[in-house]
Design a protein around this motif. Structure first.
Motif, mmCIF file in Angstrom:
data_model
loop_
_atom_site.group_PDB
_atom_site.id
_atom_site.type_symbol
_atom_site.label_atom_id
_atom_site.label_comp_id
_atom_site.label_asym_id
_atom_site.label_seq_id
_atom_site.Cartn_x
_atom_site.Cartn_y
_atom_site.Cartn_z
ATOM 1 N N ARG A 7 0.848 -1.183 0.000
ATOM 2 C CA ARG A 7 0.000 0.000 0.000
ATOM 3 C C ARG A 7 0.880 1.228 0.000
ATOM 4 O O ARG A 7 2.004 1.198 0.466
ATOM 5 N N GLN A 8 0.359 2.274 -0.531
ATOM 6 C CA GLN A 8 1.076 3.530 -0.592
ATOM 7 C C GLN A 8 0.970 4.205 0.776
ATOM 8 O O GLN A 8 -0.126 4.364 1.303
ATOM 9 N N PRO A 9 2.092 4.574 1.409
ATOM 10 C CA PRO A 9 2.012 5.249 2.701
ATOM 11 C C PRO A 9 1.235 6.562 2.575
ATOM 12 O O PRO A 9 1.334 7.250 1.566
ATOM 13 N N ARG A 14 -1.037 15.372 12.169
ATOM 14 C CA ARG A 14 -0.499 14.977 13.472
ATOM 15 C C ARG A 14 -1.645 14.380 14.303
ATOM 16 O O ARG A 14 -2.705 14.986 14.436
ATOM 17 N N PRO A 15 -1.455 13.192 14.865
ATOM 18 C CA PRO A 15 -2.539 12.555 15.612
ATOM 19 C C PRO A 15 -2.772 13.206 16.973
ATOM 20 O O PRO A 15 -1.860 13.799 17.552
ATOM 21 N N ALA A 16 -3.982 13.075 17.449
ATOM 22 C CA ALA A 16 -4.265 13.447 18.835
ATOM 23 C C ALA A 16 -3.530 12.458 19.729
ATOM 24 O O ALA A 16 -3.163 11.363 19.301
ATOM 25 N N CYS A 17 -3.301 12.830 20.959
ATOM 26 C CA CYS A 17 -2.589 11.958 21.893
ATOM 27 C C CYS A 17 -3.607 11.052 22.597
ATOM 28 O O CYS A 17 -3.808 11.122 23.810
ATOM 29 N N ASN A 29 -0.052 3.274 8.272
ATOM 30 C CA ASN A 29 1.311 3.371 7.732
ATOM 31 C C ASN A 29 2.324 2.388 8.292
ATOM 32 O O ASN A 29 3.332 2.124 7.646
ATOM 33 N N ALA A 30 2.140 1.905 9.497
ATOM 34 C CA ALA A 30 3.165 1.070 10.126
ATOM 35 C C ALA A 30 3.052 -0.380 9.654
ATOM 36 O O ALA A 30 2.035 -0.793 9.094
ATOM 37 N N TRP A 72 5.450 7.964 12.196
ATOM 38 C CA TRP A 72 4.877 7.085 11.175
ATOM 39 C C TRP A 72 3.882 7.814 10.271
ATOM 40 O O TRP A 72 3.599 7.350 9.171
ATOM 41 N N ARG A 73 3.345 8.938 10.704
ATOM 42 C CA ARG A 73 2.306 9.612 9.913
ATOM 43 C C ARG A 73 2.839 10.159 8.608
ATOM 44 O O ARG A 73 2.096 10.451 7.685
ATOM 45 N N ASP A 74 4.161 10.304 8.517
ATOM 46 C CA ASP A 74 4.794 10.834 7.316
ATOM 47 C C ASP A 74 6.020 9.974 7.022
ATOM 48 O O ASP A 74 6.937 9.910 7.844
#
Length: 111
Positions: A7-9, A14-17, A29-30, A72-74
């Motif tokens: 899959r394409q990343p 930015r995720p919430a905590c 993505n991971a 991992w988000r980018d």
């Protein structure tokens, strides 16, 4: 030739905590091993929190994984993160004057 489940990343905001936001980024993505480790760590933290009657283990686990999810988000940020961790492992952390303070981290990342 591509792998059957390739899959394409995705570059995500930015995720919430929060456990749910962190898991969403990791699921997108991971690799499966990272997602499995997150689920196991989170389950263990919930169990410790229940046993102790204290949410500290859960909060610490979520904060620790938030930094990894943010990387991992980018995909480019992930590469930089892994390179930095490799340098720390090989050469040790940077000198104190080059490190970010907790306040700088809170200001930049909101946690």
């Amino acid at each position: 030739m591509t792998a059957p489940h390739a899959r394409q990343p995705q570059v995500l905001p930015r995720p919430a905590c929060t456990p749910t936001a962190i898991r969403a980024v990791l699921a997108a993505n991971a690799d499966s091993d990272t997602l499995r480790r997150y689920d196991e760590d989170l389950d263990a933290a919930y169990e410790q929190a229940r046993e102790r009657g204290d949410v500290t283990p859960l909060v610490q686990t979520v904060k620790r994984w938030w930094f990894e999810a943010d990387a991992w988000r980018d995909p480019q940020a992930q590469e930089e993160f892994l390179a930095r961790i490799g340098t720390y492992r090989d050469e040790g952390p940077p000198p104190a004057e080059q490190r970010m303070s907790r306040e700088e981290i809170r200001t930049q990342f909101g946690v």
